[in-house]
Design an enzyme around this catalytic site. Structure first.
Site, mmCIF file in Angstrom:
data_model
loop_
_atom_site.group_PDB
_atom_site.id
_atom_site.type_symbol
_atom_site.label_atom_id
_atom_site.label_comp_id
_atom_site.label_asym_id
_atom_site.label_seq_id
_atom_site.Cartn_x
_atom_site.Cartn_y
_atom_site.Cartn_z
ATOM 1 N N ALA A 1 0.862 -1.175 0.000
ATOM 2 C CA ALA A 1 0.000 0.000 0.000
ATOM 3 C C ALA A 1 0.901 1.228 0.000
ATOM 4 O O ALA A 1 2.105 1.129 0.208
ATOM 5 C CB ALA A 1 -0.868 -0.015 1.244
ATOM 6 N N GLU B 1 1.887 -6.169 7.014
ATOM 7 C CA GLU B 1 1.050 -5.240 7.802
ATOM 8 C C GLU B 1 1.273 -5.356 9.298
ATOM 9 O O GLU B 1 1.290 -4.361 10.022
ATOM 10 C CB GLU B 1 -0.437 -5.481 7.497
ATOM 11 C CG GLU B 1 -0.901 -4.958 6.152
ATOM 12 C CD GLU B 1 -0.630 -5.928 5.015
ATOM 13 O OE1 GLU B 1 0.070 -6.949 5.233
ATOM 14 O OE2 GLU B 1 -1.105 -5.664 3.893
ATOM 15 N N GLU C 1 -2.659 -8.475 -2.020
ATOM 16 C CA GLU C 1 -4.125 -8.577 -1.938
ATOM 17 C C GLU C 1 -4.781 -8.296 -3.272
ATOM 18 O O GLU C 1 -5.744 -8.951 -3.663
ATOM 19 C CB GLU C 1 -4.653 -7.606 -0.882
ATOM 20 C CG GLU C 1 -4.279 -8.025 0.521
ATOM 21 C CD GLU C 1 -4.777 -7.045 1.556
ATOM 22 O OE1 GLU C 1 -4.266 -5.906 1.566
ATOM 23 O OE2 GLU C 1 -5.669 -7.406 2.338
ATOM 24 N N GLY D 1 -0.947 -4.670 0.248
ATOM 25 C CA GLY D 1 -2.018 -4.348 -0.683
ATOM 26 C C GLY D 1 -1.758 -4.873 -2.089
ATOM 27 O O GLY D 1 -2.699 -5.211 -2.822
#
Ligand SMILES: NC(=O)c1ccc[n+]([C@@H]2O[C@H](COP(=O)([O-])OP(=O)(O)OC[C@H]3O[C@@H](n4cnc5c(N)ncnc54)[C@H](O)[C@@H]3O)[C@@H](O)[C@H]2O)c1
Length: 692
Positions: free
Chosen positions: A66, A128, A108, A105
């Site tokens: 992310a 994370e 994902e 991210g």
């Protein structure tokens, strides 16, 4: 080729659309990247000639995570449900083509695609947890459906990336393609998808692995037990386990909703703020204001170590592990043999645990050249002194080294407290002298305080910082002062701890507060571990401290089975009635009226003076930045990373509040608490250490 936006374009190869993301350096999943993917897939879907869609990245990696600078800010760009609708919910098969690192991210996003292909060097993972978060875009719901619950828990809770081979075994990728030929491999896979009419495989609909785990709560209990110590106090860790459990217990959409909510709830927590702060602090620490990145460095191909005691052995192992030969010198054969035997025993133990092969052990031992003659250090590029903590002995060693070491060799001292400039003055080359302060056990602890002397040359500093990185340490540049950064602040805490046990607390009361705060042990347990007799001798003992009395009684810490605590055979600590009596008698003799001391006072008395000392360290320029101090405490003393370090903790409490408390203590207890001017000015200006 059509540009979708500044960081994304779309090309057509026959009936296959290729969306390429090009957002250097790491293709982070920023608003632009999300928009590009969503719009690219929509355009490709609208194009009736397209039968399959590939998402691939330019540059050195797939989406590596992310964009963490977006966390906690107002949302912009394509939302998660939009991305999901475009990829997983679309009408055409989408294939993620992965190289480099698909993390957080990025990983994902790839799980929203119907298929994944990767090159063998690719890595996958969910870091994370290291930021005090959990995956927030379906990772906890989709990964268990592919890999099974245990593998998913391992990946999510450890935060450690796993290999493409592992990913293939876990069913996370559908196929591996030839290294360096990702695009061709992905096109070939897409061809197969089209030609064999492979279905749109949505991970959300996969249920067999989930069903296998249903009703087996023991999986979760086991993981809680295994990680209990490592993750004591970490909120996100508990939340992550619950999220994975939801994948089993709840329908997909409900699990997704809860995961998202849990993720959003974690972002503003003090723990996640602290861990994100530390993430950036670890990157800043390498930057030195007046030693630019392009400062020339010296080659270090051979290292000398003087002293094969506790520190010398551990220090040597760092270099042997990195394949750098080490010459180690002692004064007597017995001490040398003991030191070398300890190194070998450490390696053998690691080998027993399966983390080294027998051949690795021999390779490393083969790089070690033990001897009794300082002259054998003449061809070393770096020589690290780890002899007794005594200025005269150290100066004598450096005087001799100056004659022996080749020109351009770096001379370092592992001193804990002594003045590096004075040590340097014993040589004709103070510009080549500095401190390299390792922490015990030196082969394990990540911290290296790099002590810059008044005359240390910039290339010498640059070389040692670079070397620190090479041997897996985190190097923090500090200035010459008593105890440098870490031990100088530690002294504040130790002083207060000693005062507290005379005023009314017991050692185990103080230790419990510090342990509950998150440190691995309190000051008294730590003293027992290190040995109470460091710097103590029977001849000079004056019975003027509890510590001296304990040494007199041969209660010298864990090694003698007793210190501030009593120890059983397994070295479990128990509060000691003997010590309790010693303390009460000693306080009475000194005329101290003991009182009951609250946990809050114990914590504030131990920690606020450390923050105050940190402020003085910054003022004096002995550390470059507050966050460097925090890195010292996290990596050298086990300060819990979820509390960000003492300076971050000071910011969190608020410099004004810390100041007010220090003034209150100063009023009743005197100058030990006199606030640093920097703390006063921060409080007055409503600023934080982070803002400096
Ligand atoms: N022990 C720790 O936790 C720790 C942590 C950081 C730094 N240090 C510092 O590291 C240094 C060494 O500490 P240690 O705990 O390893 O001590 P130690 O007593 O275990 O080892 C010192 C070794 O140096 C040898 N020695 C003494 N004079 C010598 C000489 N002239 N030439 C060659 N060898 C000589 C001794 O024989 C001994 O084996 C000290 O300056 C100490 O302050 C210690």
């Amino acid at each position: 080729m059509t540009a979708i936006n500044a960081v994304t374009d779309l090309t057509r190869e026959g009936d296959i659309a290729v969306i390429t993301i090009n957002s250097p350096p790491v293709n982070a999943l920023s608003a632009d990247v999300r928009n590009g993917i969503r719009d690219g897939v929509q355009q490709a879907t609208a194009d009736t000639a397209v039968k399959a869609i590939i998402v691939i990245c330019a540059g050195r990696t797939f989406i590596a995570g992310a964009d963490i600078s977006e966390f906690g800010k107002p949302a912009k760009g394509a939302t998660l449900p939009e991305l999901q609708a475009a990829l997983e919910g679309g009408s055409k098969p989408v294939i993620a083509a992965i190289h480099g690192t698909a993390l957080g991210g990025g990983f994902e996003m790839s799980l929203m695609c119907h298929y994944r292909v990767a090159v063998p060097s690719a890595k996958f993972g969910f870091p994370e947890i290291k930021l005090g978060l959990i995956p927030g875009a379906g990772g906890t719901q989709r990964l268990p459906r592919l890999s099974g619950v245990e593998a998913a828990l391992e990946a999510i809770l450890s935060g450690t990336p796993f290999s493409a081979k592992q990913a293939l075994e876990w069913g996370v990728v559908d196929t591996l393609v030839e290294e360096g030929k990702l695009r061709d491999g992905a096109l070939a896979f897409a061809r197969k998808v089209i030609d064999t009419k492979m279905p749109l495989r949505k991970i959300r609909d996969l249920n067999d692995k989930i069903e296998t785990a249903r009703g087996h709560l023991e999986i979760f209990d086991k993981i809680r037990r295994e990680y209990a110590r490592k993750y004591r106090g970490f909120e996100a860790w508990q939340v992550a386990i619950r999220a994975v459990q939801n994948a089993i217990d709840l329908p997909f959409d409900e699990g997704m909703k809860r995961e998202r909510q849990a993720f959003l709830d974690l972002i503003p927590t003090a723990q996640s703020q602290a861990q994100r702060y530390v993430f950036f602090a670890e990157r800043k620490v390498w930057k030195i204001a007046d030693v630019p990145d392009d400062t020339p460095t010296l080659p270090i191909n051979k290292v000398g170590v003087i002293g094969a005691g506790t520190m010398g052995g551990g220090i040597s192992m760092n270099f042997l592990n990195a394949g750098i030969p080490v010459t180690i010198v002692e004064t007597a054969q017995a001490a040398l043999d003991r030191g070398v035997a300890t190194i070998r025993r450490n390696y053998d133990n690691t080998a027993k645990k399966g983390r080294l092969t027998a051949a690795d052990v021999e390779t490393r031992m083969g790089l070690l050249d033990p001897g009794l003659n300082l002259d054998s250090l003449s061809d070393c590029d770096l020589i690290i002194e780890a002899v007794f903590e005594n200025m005269d002995i150290k100066k004598d060693v450096f005087r001799k080294l100056d004659k022996i070491a080749k020109p351009g060799a770096i001379l370092a001292s592992n001193t804990s407290y002594l003045n590096v400039d004075e040590i340097a003055s014993a040589t004709s080359r103070p510009d080549y002298v500095l401190g390299m302060h390792f922490f015990s056990p030196a082969n394990v602890m990540r911290l290296l305080e790099v002590v810059r002397g008044a005359k240390t040359a910039k290339p010498v500093i640059a070389t040692v910082m670079q070397l620190a990185r090479k041997i897996g340490k985190i190097g923090v540049l500090v200035g010459v002062c008593h105890g440098f950064v870490g031990n100088r602040m530690l002294a504040q805490r130790q002083r207060e701890a000693q005062k507290l046990i005379l005023e009314g607390a017991m050692p185990w009361d103080v230790d419990r507060v510090i342990y509950d705060f998150g440190l691995p042990m309190g000051p008294f347990a730590m003293s027992d571990l290190a040995g109470l007799d460091i710097g103590w001798s029977k001849e000079t003992s004056k019975f003027s401290t509890i510590r001296e009395i304990l040494c007199e009684l041969d209660r010298r810490g864990q090694k003698t089975g007793a210190g501030f605590y009593d120890y059983d055979e397994q070295r479990n600590a128990k509060p000691s009635p003997v010590v309790e009596k010693i303390i009460l008698d000693f306080a009475a003799k000194k005329g101290i009226n003991r009182r009951s001391i609250s946990n809050d006072e114990i914590l504030e008395r131990c920690i606020y003076p450390m923050i105050n000392e940190g402020a003085k360290i910054i003022e004096e320029g002995k550390a470059q930045r507050a966050s460097d101090i925090d890195i010292v405490w996290i990596n050298g003393y086990g300060w819990p990373v979820y509390r960000g370090g003492p300076m971050f903790y000071g910011d969190l409490i608020g410099p004004d509040k810390v100041l007010a408390k220090l003034k209150e203590f100063e009023g009743t207890m005197g100058a030990d608490f006199t606030p640093a001017p920097l703390l006063e000015s921060l409080a007055a200006e409503k600023r934080r250490f982070q803002d400096l």
